[in-house]
Design a protein around this motif. Structure first.
Motif, PDB file in Angstrom:
ATOM      1  N   GLY A  33      -8.549 -80.885  28.440  1.00  0.00           N
ATOM      2  CA  GLY A  33      -8.469 -80.751  27.030  1.00  0.00           C
ATOM      3  C   GLY A  33      -8.242 -81.633  26.015  1.00  0.00           C
ATOM      4  N   LEU A  34      -7.765 -82.802  25.968  1.00  0.00           N
ATOM      5  CA  LEU A  34      -6.623 -83.945  25.441  1.00  0.00           C
ATOM      6  C   LEU A  34      -8.254 -84.971  25.352  1.00  0.00           C
ATOM      7  N   GLY A  35      -9.633 -84.476  26.315  1.00  0.00           N
ATOM      8  CA  GLY A  35     -10.033 -85.983  26.156  1.00  0.00           C
ATOM      9  C   GLY A  35     -10.212 -87.197  26.457  1.00  0.00           C
ATOM     10  N   MET A  36      -8.935 -86.627  27.762  1.00  0.00           N
ATOM     11  CA  MET A  36      -7.978 -88.143  27.900  1.00  0.00           C
ATOM     12  C   MET A  36      -8.208 -88.533  29.981  1.00  0.00           C
ATOM     13  N   PRO A  37      -8.650 -89.721  30.446  1.00  0.00           N
ATOM     14  CA  PRO A  37      -8.314 -89.202  31.564  1.00  0.00           C
ATOM     15  C   PRO A  37      -7.044 -89.261  32.381  1.00  0.00           C
ATOM     16  N   VAL A  38      -6.874 -89.139  33.365  1.00  0.00           N
ATOM     17  CA  VAL A  38      -5.977 -88.912  34.223  1.00  0.00           C
ATOM     18  C   VAL A  38      -5.682 -89.915  35.114  1.00  0.00           C
ATOM     19  N   VAL A  39      -4.657 -90.652  35.652  1.00  0.00           N
ATOM     20  CA  VAL A  39      -4.399 -90.840  36.928  1.00  0.00           C
ATOM     21  C   VAL A  39      -3.813 -90.526  38.107  1.00  0.00           C
ATOM     22  N   ALA A  40      -3.602 -90.281  39.231  1.00  0.00           N
ATOM     23  CA  ALA A  40      -3.098 -89.587  40.099  1.00  0.00           C
ATOM     24  C   ALA A  40      -2.384 -90.371  40.557  1.00  0.00           C
ATOM     25  N   GLU A  41      -0.763 -90.450  40.946  1.00  0.00           N
ATOM     26  CA  GLU A  41      -0.117 -91.431  41.224  1.00  0.00           C
ATOM     27  C   GLU A  41       0.230 -91.400  42.351  1.00  0.00           C
ATOM     28  N   GLY A  42       0.297 -92.274  43.370  1.00  0.00           N
ATOM     29  CA  GLY A  42       1.081 -91.847  45.468  1.00  0.00           C
ATOM     30  C   GLY A  42       0.300 -91.395  45.980  1.00  0.00           C
ATOM     31  N   ILE A  43      -0.806 -91.552  45.257  1.00  0.00           N
ATOM     32  CA  ILE A  43      -1.824 -90.450  46.766  1.00  0.00           C
ATOM     33  C   ILE A  43      -1.572 -90.953  48.016  1.00  0.00           C
ATOM     34  N   GLU A  44      -1.416 -90.501  49.580  1.00  0.00           N
ATOM     35  CA  GLU A  44      -0.548 -91.758  50.724  1.00  0.00           C
ATOM     36  C   GLU A  44      -1.677 -90.623  51.397  1.00  0.00           C
ATOM     37  N   THR A  45      -1.882 -89.608  51.307  1.00  0.00           N
ATOM     38  CA  THR A  45      -2.975 -89.081  52.493  1.00  0.00           C
ATOM     39  C   THR A  45      -4.520 -88.358  51.683  1.00  0.00           C
ATOM     40  N   ASP A  46      -5.034 -88.315  53.067  1.00  0.00           N
ATOM     41  CA  ASP A  46      -6.429 -87.212  53.123  1.00  0.00           C
ATOM     42  C   ASP A  46      -6.120 -86.414  51.870  1.00  0.00           C
ATOM     43  N   ALA A  47      -4.842 -85.768  52.511  1.00  0.00           N
ATOM     44  CA  ALA A  47      -5.182 -83.818  52.142  1.00  0.00           C
ATOM     45  C   ALA A  47      -4.780 -83.966  50.576  1.00  0.00           C
ATOM     46  N   GLN A  48      -4.128 -85.126  50.037  1.00  0.00           N
ATOM     47  CA  GLN A  48      -4.043 -85.556  48.751  1.00  0.00           C
ATOM     48  C   GLN A  48      -4.550 -85.964  47.731  1.00  0.00           C
ATOM     49  N   ARG A  49      -6.004 -87.316  48.389  1.00  0.00           N
ATOM     50  CA  ARG A  49      -6.963 -87.397  47.679  1.00  0.00           C
ATOM     51  C   ARG A  49      -7.836 -86.429  47.744  1.00  0.00           C
ATOM     52  N   ALA A  50      -7.991 -85.790  48.466  1.00  0.00           N
ATOM     53  CA  ALA A  50      -9.344 -85.272  48.766  1.00  0.00           C
ATOM     54  C   ALA A  50      -8.842 -83.723  47.800  1.00  0.00           C
ATOM     55  N   PHE A  51      -7.839 -82.938  47.546  1.00  0.00           N
ATOM     56  CA  PHE A  51      -6.818 -82.200  46.860  1.00  0.00           C
ATOM     57  C   PHE A  51      -7.202 -82.215  45.238  1.00  0.00           C
ATOM     58  N   VAL A  52      -7.126 -83.711  44.744  1.00  0.00           N
ATOM     59  CA  VAL A  52      -7.094 -84.186  43.566  1.00  0.00           C
ATOM     60  C   VAL A  52      -8.595 -84.597  43.038  1.00  0.00           C
ATOM     61  N   GLN A  53      -9.416 -84.900  43.657  1.00  0.00           N
ATOM     62  CA  GLN A  53     -10.559 -85.085  43.176  1.00  0.00           C
ATOM     63  C   GLN A  53     -11.674 -83.643  43.344  1.00  0.00           C
ATOM     64  N   GLY A  54     -10.910 -83.111  44.246  1.00  0.00           N
ATOM     65  CA  GLY A  54     -11.106 -81.421  44.013  1.00  0.00           C
ATOM     66  C   GLY A  54     -11.533 -81.145  42.480  1.00  0.00           C
ATOM     67  N   LEU A  55     -10.397 -81.512  41.851  1.00  0.00           N
ATOM     68  CA  LEU A  55      -9.710 -80.873  40.491  1.00  0.00           C
ATOM     69  C   LEU A  55     -10.614 -81.999  39.493  1.00  0.00           C
ATOM     70  N   GLY A  56     -11.418 -82.585  39.292  1.00  0.00           N
ATOM     71  CA  GLY A  56     -12.306 -83.672  38.650  1.00  0.00           C
ATOM     72  C   GLY A  56     -11.596 -85.081  38.687  1.00  0.00           C
ATOM     73  N   LEU A  98      -1.112 -91.931  22.978  1.00  0.00           N
ATOM     74  CA  LEU A  98      -1.769 -92.130  24.505  1.00  0.00           C
ATOM     75  C   LEU A  98      -3.323 -91.958  24.483  1.00  0.00           C
ATOM     76  N   THR A  99      -3.470 -92.523  25.548  1.00  0.00           N
ATOM     77  CA  THR A  99      -5.101 -92.744  25.776  1.00  0.00           C
ATOM     78  C   THR A  99      -5.470 -92.546  27.443  1.00  0.00           C
ATOM     79  N   THR A 100      -3.950 -92.137  28.505  1.00  0.00           N
ATOM     80  CA  THR A 100      -3.930 -91.656  29.393  1.00  0.00           C
ATOM     81  C   THR A 100      -3.399 -91.092  30.307  1.00  0.00           C
ATOM     82  N   LEU A 101      -2.863 -89.853  30.605  1.00  0.00           N
ATOM     83  CA  LEU A 101      -2.386 -89.158  31.439  1.00  0.00           C
ATOM     84  C   LEU A 101      -1.792 -88.800  33.268  1.00  0.00           C
ATOM     85  N   LYS A 102      -0.999 -89.607  33.314  1.00  0.00           N
ATOM     86  CA  LYS A 102      -0.952 -90.455  34.751  1.00  0.00           C
ATOM     87  C   LYS A 102      -0.034 -88.590  35.097  1.00  0.00           C
ATOM     88  N   ILE A 103      -0.169 -88.037  36.551  1.00  0.00           N
ATOM     89  CA  ILE A 103       0.726 -87.443  37.997  1.00  0.00           C
ATOM     90  C   ILE A 103       0.990 -88.015  38.336  1.00  0.00           C
TER      91      ILE A 103
END
Length: 92
Positions: free
Chosen positions: A38-61, A6-11
């Motif tokens: 912890g695994l040194g992999m980038p993560v992708v959040a799938e299905g972002i549809e609202t500003d609140a969802q975007r802000a939440f995942v961005q706030g986590l890095g 694996l090279t990336t984790l997807k939410i």
């Protein structure tokens, strides 16, 4: 996970969709982002549809995302105009 190529984790969008209404979904999203770090992999959040969802995942890095809340599907020439012609997304 460390034994797989694996090279990336997807939410999954099911977890992202619960942001703001499900503490369990939010905990899972936090955990997946933490696991990816912890695994040194980038993560992708799938299905972002609202500003609140975007802000939440961005706030986590989480710096990568997919979903209608970030942009609608478009033709390649439209994307080129946005990227190089100063389109409405304000990409810099």
């Amino acid at each position: 996970l460390q034994a797989l190529p694996l090279t990336t984790l997807k939410i999954d969008r099911a977890f992202v969709g619960g942001i703001g209404s499900s503490a369990k979904s939010e905990a899972l999203v936090r955990g997946i982002v933490s696991l990816s770090r912890g695994l040194g992999m980038p993560v992708v959040a799938e299905g972002i549809e609202t500003d609140a969802q975007r802000a939440f995942v961005q706030g986590l890095g989480c710096e990568r995302g997919q979903g209608f809340g970030l942009g609608r599907p478009m033709r390649a020439d439209q994307l080129t105009e946005i990227l190089f012609g100063g389109g409405p997304l304000g990409v810099s």
